[in-house]
Write an enzyme that holds these catalytic residues in place. Sequence first.
Site, short mmCIF file in Angstrom:
data_model
loop_
_atom_site.label_atom_id
_atom_site.label_comp_id
_atom_site.label_asym_id
_atom_site.label_seq_id
_atom_site.Cartn_x
_atom_site.Cartn_y
_atom_site.Cartn_z
N ASP A 173 0.80 -1.27 -0.03
CA ASP A 173 0.06 -0.14 0.04
C ASP A 173 0.96 1.31 -0.07
O ASP A 173 2.13 1.23 -0.09
CB ASP A 173 -1.02 -0.09 1.06
CG ASP A 173 -0.33 0.19 2.48
OD1 ASP A 173 0.67 0.31 2.49
OD2 ASP A 173 -1.32 0.15 3.39
N CYS A 199 2.80 -3.27 4.20
CA CYS A 199 1.74 -2.42 4.32
C CYS A 199 2.65 -1.89 5.73
O CYS A 199 3.82 -1.88 5.78
CB CYS A 199 0.24 -2.70 4.58
SG CYS A 199 -0.10 -3.89 5.79
N THR A 239 2.03 -2.39 8.90
CA THR A 239 2.37 -3.53 9.65
C THR A 239 2.42 -4.79 9.39
O THR A 239 3.26 -5.70 9.76
CB THR A 239 1.38 -3.63 10.95
OG1 THR A 239 -0.12 -3.79 10.28
CG2 THR A 239 1.10 -2.50 11.80
N HIS A 298 7.55 -25.41 7.72
CA HIS A 298 6.46 -26.27 8.63
C HIS A 298 5.10 -25.99 8.01
O HIS A 298 4.09 -26.85 7.92
CB HIS A 298 6.47 -25.83 9.92
CG HIS A 298 7.80 -26.56 10.77
ND1 HIS A 298 7.82 -26.53 12.05
CD2 HIS A 298 8.94 -27.21 9.91
CE1 HIS A 298 8.95 -27.23 12.39
NE2 HIS A 298 9.47 -27.51 11.36
N HIS A 311 3.67 -32.34 8.77
CA HIS A 311 3.39 -30.92 8.54
C HIS A 311 2.29 -30.96 7.37
O HIS A 311 1.41 -30.17 7.40
CB HIS A 311 4.55 -30.00 8.31
CG HIS A 311 5.73 -30.03 8.99
ND1 HIS A 311 5.30 -29.57 10.30
CD2 HIS A 311 6.92 -30.29 9.05
CE1 HIS A 311 6.55 -29.66 11.21
NE2 HIS A 311 7.54 -30.05 10.41
C1 RB5 Z 1 -2.27 2.28 6.72
O1 RB5 Z 1 -2.61 3.52 7.30
C2 RB5 Z 1 -2.17 1.21 7.42
O2 RB5 Z 1 -3.18 0.95 8.17
C3 RB5 Z 1 -1.78 -0.20 6.69
O3 RB5 Z 1 -0.74 0.22 6.07
C4 RB5 Z 1 -1.55 -1.27 7.56
O4 RB5 Z 1 -0.71 -1.08 8.63
C5 RB5 Z 1 -2.66 -2.02 7.76
O5 RB5 Z 1 -2.50 -3.30 8.61
#
Ligand code: RB5
Length: 148
Positions: A8, A65, A67, A98, A133
Site C-alpha cells: 500500500d 503495508c 504492519t 512447517h 506438517h
Molecule cells: C495504513 O495507514 C495502515 O493501516 C496499513 O498500512 C496497515 O498497517 C494495515 O494493517
Amino acid sequence: MKIVIGNDHVAVEMKNHIKNYLESKGYDIINIGTDSNERTDYPIYGKKAADMVASGECDCGILICGTGVGISLAANKVKGIRAVVCSEPYSAKLAKQHNNANIVAFGARVIGPATAEMIVDEFLNAEFEGGRHQKRIDMISAIETGQM
Ligand code: RB5
C-alpha cells in the site's frame, strides 16, 4: 522463480528496496503494488497478489503495508493462501518449512530494510518439509472448504 510483490501507500519505499534487492539476485519480480504515496487501501493489493499465487501465475508472494497485518489478512481470505506476517527471519524460514506459507508479509513501519532482506532470503531459500506438517496443512485446507 516468479514472485509477486504488493504494497500500500506506506510501503512504496520498502517495496522498491526489496524489489531491487531480489532482482539483483536474479528473481523475476511482478510488482502489483501502488507506486504512489497517495492514500489507498491494502485489501486491493493483498487480494490481487493472493489471486496470482493461488492461480499458479506466481510461485509465491511478498506483501508489505504499515504492519503487514492488514494486507496479510486480506490475502488469507483467498482460498489456498497461507500468508504470514514476520518481523524476524526465523519465523519466515519456519513458516515455509512447517506451514508451507506461500506469501510472506511484513511492516514497513515495523522493521528496517536490512531485516526485510533477511526475512525474504530465509523465506525464499527454505523448503517445505512435508511429512507430519502436510497433515496439518490439509487440516487448514479442510477448514477453508467447510469440511472441518
Ligand atoms: C495504513 O495507514 C495502515 O493501516 C496499513 O498500512 C496497515 O498497517 C494495515 O494493517
